[in-house]
Design a protein around this motif. Structure first.
Motif, short mmCIF file in Angstrom:
data_model
loop_
_atom_site.label_atom_id
_atom_site.label_comp_id
_atom_site.label_asym_id
_atom_site.label_seq_id
_atom_site.Cartn_x
_atom_site.Cartn_y
_atom_site.Cartn_z
N SER A 179 0.84 -1.15 0.10
CA SER A 179 -0.22 -0.07 0.07
C SER A 179 0.84 1.19 0.10
O SER A 179 1.55 1.33 0.98
CB SER A 179 -0.85 0.07 1.17
OG SER A 179 -1.40 1.31 1.60
N ASP A 180 0.65 2.11 -0.99
CA ASP A 180 1.39 3.35 -1.09
C ASP A 180 1.40 4.04 0.22
O ASP A 180 2.47 5.11 0.56
CB ASP A 180 1.38 4.12 -2.33
CG ASP A 180 1.60 3.23 -3.66
OD1 ASP A 180 2.52 2.63 -3.58
OD2 ASP A 180 1.13 3.48 -4.55
N SER A 181 0.30 4.23 0.86
CA SER A 181 0.04 5.11 1.76
C SER A 181 0.55 4.38 3.10
O SER A 181 1.06 5.36 3.98
CB SER A 181 -1.61 5.25 2.15
OG SER A 181 -2.03 4.10 2.38
N LEU A 182 1.01 3.30 3.37
CA LEU A 182 1.52 3.12 4.41
C LEU A 182 3.11 2.66 4.17
O LEU A 182 3.81 2.25 5.30
CB LEU A 182 0.80 1.47 5.05
CG LEU A 182 -0.45 2.06 5.24
CD1 LEU A 182 -1.40 0.69 5.62
CD2 LEU A 182 -0.69 2.97 6.40
N SER A 183 3.39 2.19 3.00
CA SER A 183 4.87 1.58 2.91
C SER A 183 5.73 2.77 2.96
O SER A 183 7.18 2.49 3.02
CB SER A 183 5.11 1.23 1.50
OG SER A 183 4.69 2.11 0.31
N LYS A 184 5.48 4.04 3.07
CA LYS A 184 6.35 5.08 3.19
C LYS A 184 6.73 5.32 4.66
O LYS A 184 6.02 5.99 5.52
CB LYS A 184 5.71 6.24 2.63
CG LYS A 184 5.59 6.49 1.22
CD LYS A 184 4.81 7.67 0.66
CE LYS A 184 4.55 7.61 -0.90
NZ LYS A 184 3.96 8.69 -1.53
N GLY A 185 7.83 4.61 5.19
CA GLY A 185 7.73 4.69 6.67
C GLY A 185 9.32 4.29 6.92
O GLY A 185 10.34 4.00 5.91
N SER A 186 9.66 4.22 8.05
CA SER A 186 10.78 3.47 8.50
C SER A 186 10.48 2.24 9.42
O SER A 186 9.87 2.24 10.20
CB SER A 186 11.73 4.37 9.34
OG SER A 186 11.76 5.71 8.34
N VAL A 187 11.68 1.28 9.23
CA VAL A 187 11.36 0.12 10.37
C VAL A 187 12.92 -0.42 10.86
O VAL A 187 13.72 -0.41 10.06
CB VAL A 187 10.71 -0.90 9.57
CG1 VAL A 187 11.46 -1.43 8.49
CG2 VAL A 187 10.18 -2.18 10.30
N TRP A 188 12.75 -0.78 12.05
CA TRP A 188 13.77 -1.72 12.77
C TRP A 188 13.38 -3.15 12.98
O TRP A 188 12.57 -3.18 13.74
CB TRP A 188 14.41 -0.89 13.88
CG TRP A 188 15.30 -1.50 14.51
CD1 TRP A 188 16.26 -2.40 13.89
CD2 TRP A 188 15.52 -1.96 15.94
NE1 TRP A 188 17.26 -2.95 14.91
CE2 TRP A 188 16.81 -2.65 16.20
CE3 TRP A 188 14.89 -1.26 16.87
CZ2 TRP A 188 17.27 -2.92 17.57
CZ3 TRP A 188 15.17 -1.66 18.47
CH2 TRP A 188 16.39 -2.66 18.62
#
Length: 275
Positions: free
Chosen positions: A208-217
């Motif tokens: 989902s484009d609206s949720l994939s824009k993020g950062s993760v560890w």
């Protein structure tokens, strides 16, 4: 005359036994037959919702049996089962709750097995930040985790905070979701800058484009106890061959590959539940 009478009696008894055997077989068959018009109702831990929807669709195509999903925290589903909720199969996010249902006579002994090994992630919907350093430095207002009393992933998040020696520092900033799904939504909506979620949720969000824009560890596994997720057949469905068929399907190569593609760890021999 006596021989003739004895012969007739034997043939009569044999006939009755044959009829009785056929009748019992017919009853047993009727009890195990699947009525495809009646959906198979599966209680599913919130972290597993994305892969479960794909698996349910595939199972319906293969068998013609409809599947109805009830998705919530493992603790909430466990309580509902104890109070008579009409579920056929339970997919928990831990091993304890299925085992307790077996001990309480609400699940079928010998049907429990591990279907997935969950992994924990620290996620932010903000781009270009380092979630690990943000957490360690305390540069956030709110941290979302699932209620550890209801959700095994919430318990794992608490264990990770202890391992990182951040329990006290983050205590006043934590907001609890009823499930790992709600914790994820707190981060997605911006109500929390950071959130401990399932690795599988982050991977599913990538579509989902609206949720994939993020950062993760993705947290090292040594920061929390293994999240071994078990499935179990509930007593109300013990004569429903469709429920057993679904549990077999869940252990198929197709299902295992699908589950691993969503970021769950491989199931080693010592990770398996009661078989």
């Amino acid at each position: 005359m006596l021989k003739i009478f004895s012969s007739l009696c034997l043939r009569t008894v044999s006939g009755l036994l044959l009829v009785l055997g056929l009748t019992l077989s017919a009853v047993a068959l009727a009890e195990s037959q699947v009525d495809n018009s009646v959906p198979l109702t599966i209680a599913v831990a919130a972290n597993f919702s994305a892969p479960m929807k794909l698996l349910a669709s595939e199972f319906e195509q293969q068998t013609g049996r409809l599947v109805r999903l009830s998705i919530a925290s493992s603790g909430k589903l466990f309580a509902q089962i104890q109070h008579g909720a009409p579920f056929d199969v339970f997919l928990s996010a831990d091993q304890d709750k299925p085992q307790r249902l077996v001990e309480q006579g609400l699940a079928v002994s010998g049907s429990q097995f591990t279907y997935a090994v969950g992994e924990l992630a620290l996620w932010s919907s903000q781009q270009h930040i380092d979630p690990e350093q943000t957490l360690r430095q305390g540069n956030f207002r709110k941290l979302a985790i699932a209620n550890p009393k209801l959700a095994p992933y919430g318990l794992a998040a608490e264990q990770a905070l202890v391992s990182l020696d951040l329990t006290e520092a983050s205590k006043s900033k934590i907001i609890f979701g009823e499930s790992i799904g709600q914790a994820f939504q707190f981060v997605a909506s911006g109500s929390a800058e950071l959130g401990f979620v399932a690795r599988a949720q982050v991977i599913a969000a990538g579509s989902s484009d609206s949720l994939s824009k993020g950062s993760v560890w993705f947290l090292p596994n040594n920061l929390y106890a293994p999240i071994r997720q078990d499935a179990v057949l509930l007593v109300r469905a013990k004569t429903d061959s469709g429920a057993g068929q679904f549990l077999e399907f869940l252990q198929s190569e197709y299902a295992k590959n699908t589950i691993q593609n969503f970021g769950y760890g491989s199931i080693s021999v010592d990770a398996k539940g009661s078989q």
